[in-house]
Design a protein around this motif. Structure first.
Motif, PDB file in Angstrom:
ATOM      1  N   ARG A 139      -6.321  -7.463   7.204  1.00 21.35           N
ATOM      2  CA  ARG A 139      -5.718  -6.123   7.253  1.00 21.35           C
ATOM      3  C   ARG A 139      -4.280  -6.092   6.747  1.00 21.35           C
ATOM      4  O   ARG A 139      -3.887  -5.179   6.016  1.00 21.35           O
ATOM      5  N   ARG A 140      -3.445  -7.029   7.156  1.00 26.97           N
ATOM      6  CA  ARG A 140      -2.025  -6.969   6.786  1.00 26.97           C
ATOM      7  C   ARG A 140      -1.812  -7.128   5.285  1.00 26.97           C
ATOM      8  O   ARG A 140      -0.828  -6.639   4.747  1.00 26.97           O
ATOM      9  N   ILE A 141      -2.736  -7.819   4.624  1.00 24.32           N
ATOM     10  CA  ILE A 141      -2.620  -7.971   3.174  1.00 24.32           C
ATOM     11  C   ILE A 141      -3.170  -6.735   2.467  1.00 24.32           C
ATOM     12  O   ILE A 141      -2.578  -6.226   1.514  1.00 24.32           O
ATOM     13  N   LEU A 142      -4.289  -6.237   2.938  1.00 23.69           N
ATOM     14  CA  LEU A 142      -4.914  -5.073   2.309  1.00 23.69           C
ATOM     15  C   LEU A 142      -4.134  -3.790   2.580  1.00 23.69           C
ATOM     16  O   LEU A 142      -4.227  -2.831   1.813  1.00 23.69           O
ATOM     17  N   ILE A 143      -3.375  -3.775   3.684  1.00 27.13           N
ATOM     18  CA  ILE A 143      -2.569  -2.604   4.034  1.00 27.13           C
ATOM     19  C   ILE A 143      -1.102  -3.028   4.062  1.00 27.13           C
ATOM     20  O   ILE A 143      -0.591  -3.492   5.088  1.00 27.13           O
ATOM     21  N   PRO A 144      -0.377  -2.884   2.971  1.00 26.95           N
ATOM     22  CA  PRO A 144       1.012  -3.372   2.910  1.00 26.95           C
ATOM     23  C   PRO A 144       1.951  -2.664   3.885  1.00 26.95           C
ATOM     24  O   PRO A 144       2.986  -3.203   4.252  1.00 26.95           O
ATOM     25  N   CYS A 145       1.558  -1.459   4.293  1.00 31.58           N
ATOM     26  CA  CYS A 145       2.375  -0.676   5.236  1.00 31.58           C
ATOM     27  C   CYS A 145       1.803  -0.770   6.653  1.00 31.58           C
ATOM     28  O   CYS A 145       1.978   0.145   7.466  1.00 31.58           O
ATOM     29  N   TYR A 146       1.134  -1.863   6.948  1.00 31.59           N
ATOM     30  CA  TYR A 146       0.368  -2.055   8.186  1.00 31.59           C
ATOM     31  C   TYR A 146       1.101  -1.583   9.441  1.00 31.59           C
ATOM     32  O   TYR A 146       0.577  -0.785  10.226  1.00 31.59           O
ATOM     33  N   ASP A 147       2.319  -2.075   9.673  1.00 32.13           N
ATOM     34  CA  ASP A 147       3.037  -1.769  10.918  1.00 32.13           C
ATOM     35  C   ASP A 147       3.339  -0.279  11.043  1.00 32.13           C
ATOM     36  O   ASP A 147       3.141   0.318  12.111  1.00 32.13           O
ATOM     37  N   ASP A 148       3.825   0.334   9.978  1.00 27.93           N
ATOM     38  CA  ASP A 148       4.127   1.764  10.020  1.00 27.93           C
ATOM     39  C   ASP A 148       2.848   2.598  10.090  1.00 27.93           C
ATOM     40  O   ASP A 148       2.803   3.614  10.791  1.00 27.93           O
ATOM     41  N   PHE A 149       1.843   2.175   9.358  1.00 26.98           N
ATOM     42  CA  PHE A 149       0.574   2.899   9.307  1.00 26.98           C
ATOM     43  C   PHE A 149      -0.021   3.055  10.710  1.00 26.98           C
ATOM     44  O   PHE A 149      -0.278   4.167  11.180  1.00 26.98           O
ATOM     45  N   LYS A 186       2.850   8.701   4.872  1.00 28.62           N
ATOM     46  CA  LYS A 186       2.042   8.451   3.679  1.00 28.62           C
ATOM     47  C   LYS A 186       2.711   7.361   2.848  1.00 28.62           C
ATOM     48  O   LYS A 186       3.919   7.376   2.639  1.00 28.62           O
ATOM     49  N   TYR A 187       1.892   6.397   2.415  1.00 25.91           N
ATOM     50  CA  TYR A 187       2.347   5.324   1.537  1.00 25.91           C
ATOM     51  C   TYR A 187       1.229   5.076   0.533  1.00 25.91           C
ATOM     52  O   TYR A 187       0.205   4.493   0.873  1.00 25.91           O
ATOM     53  N   TYR A 188       1.417   5.562  -0.693  1.00 25.32           N
ATOM     54  CA  TYR A 188       0.385   5.460  -1.716  1.00 25.32           C
ATOM     55  C   TYR A 188      -0.947   6.002  -1.173  1.00 25.32           C
ATOM     56  O   TYR A 188      -1.038   7.181  -0.862  1.00 25.32           O
ATOM     57  N   ILE A 189      -1.978   5.141  -1.029  1.00 23.59           N
ATOM     58  CA  ILE A 189      -3.299   5.634  -0.624  1.00 23.59           C
ATOM     59  C   ILE A 189      -3.472   5.699   0.890  1.00 23.59           C
ATOM     60  O   ILE A 189      -4.525   6.113   1.367  1.00 23.59           O
ATOM     61  N   PHE A 190      -2.452   5.309   1.633  1.00 25.15           N
ATOM     62  CA  PHE A 190      -2.569   5.291   3.098  1.00 25.15           C
ATOM     63  C   PHE A 190      -1.784   6.451   3.708  1.00 25.15           C
ATOM     64  O   PHE A 190      -0.612   6.647   3.383  1.00 25.15           O
ATOM     65  N   ALA A 191      -2.439   7.194   4.589  1.00 19.98           N
ATOM     66  CA  ALA A 191      -1.788   8.361   5.196  1.00 19.98           C
ATOM     67  C   ALA A 191      -2.269   8.548   6.625  1.00 19.98           C
ATOM     68  O   ALA A 191      -3.401   8.177   6.968  1.00 19.98           O
ATOM     69  N   PHE A 235      -6.129  15.103  17.212  1.00 22.50           N
ATOM     70  CA  PHE A 235      -6.927  14.271  16.325  1.00 22.50           C
ATOM     71  C   PHE A 235      -5.958  13.493  15.448  1.00 22.50           C
ATOM     72  O   PHE A 235      -5.106  14.081  14.775  1.00 22.50           O
ATOM     73  N   VAL A 236      -6.062  12.170  15.461  1.00 28.88           N
ATOM     74  CA  VAL A 236      -5.202  11.317  14.634  1.00 28.88           C
ATOM     75  C   VAL A 236      -6.097  10.483  13.726  1.00 28.88           C
ATOM     76  O   VAL A 236      -6.924   9.701  14.212  1.00 28.88           O
ATOM     77  N   ASN A 237      -5.912  10.656  12.427  1.00 32.83           N
ATOM     78  CA  ASN A 237      -6.734   9.962  11.448  1.00 32.83           C
ATOM     79  C   ASN A 237      -5.853   9.119  10.530  1.00 32.83           C
ATOM     80  O   ASN A 237      -5.145   9.653   9.668  1.00 32.83           O
ATOM     81  N   ALA A 238      -5.855   7.806  10.742  1.00 35.51           N
ATOM     82  CA  ALA A 238      -5.130   6.872   9.873  1.00 35.51           C
ATOM     83  C   ALA A 238      -6.069   6.536   8.717  1.00 35.51           C
ATOM     84  O   ALA A 238      -7.006   5.765   8.878  1.00 35.51           O
ATOM     85  N   GLU A 239      -5.806   7.121   7.570  1.00 33.13           N
ATOM     86  CA  GLU A 239      -6.849   7.227   6.552  1.00 33.13           C
ATOM     87  C   GLU A 239      -6.428   6.728   5.174  1.00 33.13           C
ATOM     88  O   GLU A 239      -5.240   6.598   4.862  1.00 33.13           O
ATOM     89  N   GLN A 240      -7.431   6.461   4.371  1.00 35.11           N
ATOM     90  CA  GLN A 240      -7.243   6.154   2.954  1.00 35.11           C
ATOM     91  C   GLN A 240      -7.476   7.449   2.186  1.00 35.11           C
ATOM     92  O   GLN A 240      -8.498   8.112   2.388  1.00 35.11           O
ATOM     93  N   VAL A 241      -6.545   7.813   1.305  1.00 33.38           N
ATOM     94  CA  VAL A 241      -6.601   9.125   0.661  1.00 33.38           C
ATOM     95  C   VAL A 241      -6.532   9.007  -0.862  1.00 33.38           C
ATOM     96  O   VAL A 241      -6.183   7.961  -1.407  1.00 33.38           O
ATOM     97  N   LYS A 242      -6.845  10.097  -1.503  1.00 34.44           N
ATOM     98  CA  LYS A 242      -6.791  10.185  -2.965  1.00 34.44           C
ATOM     99  C   LYS A 242      -5.456  10.785  -3.383  1.00 34.44           C
ATOM    100  O   LYS A 242      -4.879  11.609  -2.680  1.00 34.44           O
ATOM    101  N   GLY A 243      -4.952  10.375  -4.546  1.00 31.43           N
ATOM    102  CA  GLY A 243      -3.754  10.990  -5.081  1.00 31.43           C
ATOM    103  C   GLY A 243      -3.989  12.456  -5.382  1.00 31.43           C
ATOM    104  O   GLY A 243      -5.127  12.890  -5.591  1.00 31.43           O
TER     105      GLY A 243
END
Length: 223
Positions: free
Chosen positions: A19-29, A212-217, A142-150
């Motif tokens: 997870r920490r490698i695939l999600i560079p913003c892991y802690d904030d996310f 939001k950080y790139y594809i993570f929101a 409702f809290v959704n830590a999600e992968q999003v589209k640009g």
């Protein structure tokens, strides 16, 4: 959805360690997602949709250790890892079910999800948002830590290029990187603006994207 299930069954044992490698913003996310789960009760009733190995639920239980939390996922192998994670906790339960067809069991103070809903079609996302709104108590969140589209094809292409460059030069093995790219082929991401509008249409009176950080929101709604 079967192909999604098969891929996550296969990755279940390695999921957390990557997870920490695939999600560079892991802690904030995960940190901001948990921060925005602000509830009045020390013993809230919470449903985690597409819970996987229980990673998001672990963050939540650190904040609300007495929460009554149900982890729901269609991958029995992922939930097996979650059962091991929470083996000694009597306030954590598990349900093997598809998030689009599961039968609700009462009302909840919060519904959470992380990196799961983007596997649904846009229509199914909208239907699920309406279902979640109906599941919540008044004032519930409702809290959704999600992968999003640009927001445009150009922006999304840039996001993808940056992600591939980072992963191709990461410590992950070529096999692990390739497996991540294969899972990405099953993604059906929607933009932040689209999903915020769908949350409003579902009836949420307060809606925001606090991170939001790139594809993570992190997407948030209050009933």
């Amino acid at each position: 959805m079967e192909s999604v299930k098969e891929q996550f069954d296969e990755i279940s044992k390695k999921y957390d360690s990557q997870r920490r490698i695939l999600i560079p913003c892991y802690d904030d996310f995960y940190g901001i997602a948990t921060e925005w789960l602000h509830l009045n009760s020390p013993t809230p009733k919470i449903l985690d949709l597409g819970a996987g190995t229980g990673l998001f639920s672990q963050f939540v239980l650190e904040k609300y250790p007495q929460a009554d939390i149900t982890l729901l996922d269609f991958s029995e192998q992922m939930l097996t890892v979650a059962r091991e994670r929470f083996a000694n906790l009597k306030n954590v339960s598990f349900q093997i079910a598809d998030m689009t067809t599961f039968q609700p069991q009462g009302k909840y103070d919060a519904v959470i999800s992380s990196l799961a809903i983007h596997h649904l079609s846009d229509k199914d996302k909208q239907e699920l948002f309406r279902k979640i709104h109906g599941l919540l108590n008044e004032g519930g969140v409702f809290v959704n830590a999600e992968q999003v589209k640009g927001s445009t094809d150009y922006i999304h292409s840039f996001y993808t290029q940056r992600r591939h460059h980072r992963l191709d030069h990461s410590e992950l093995s070529k096999e692990a990187v390739g497996a991540s790219y294969e899972r990405n082929k099953l993604d059906k991401c929607a933009s932040v603006s689209e999903q915020m509008e769908w949350l409003r249409q579902a009836g949420f009176k307060e809606v925001d994207c606090p991170f939001k950080y790139y594809i993570f929101a992190v997407l948030w709604g209050m009933k």
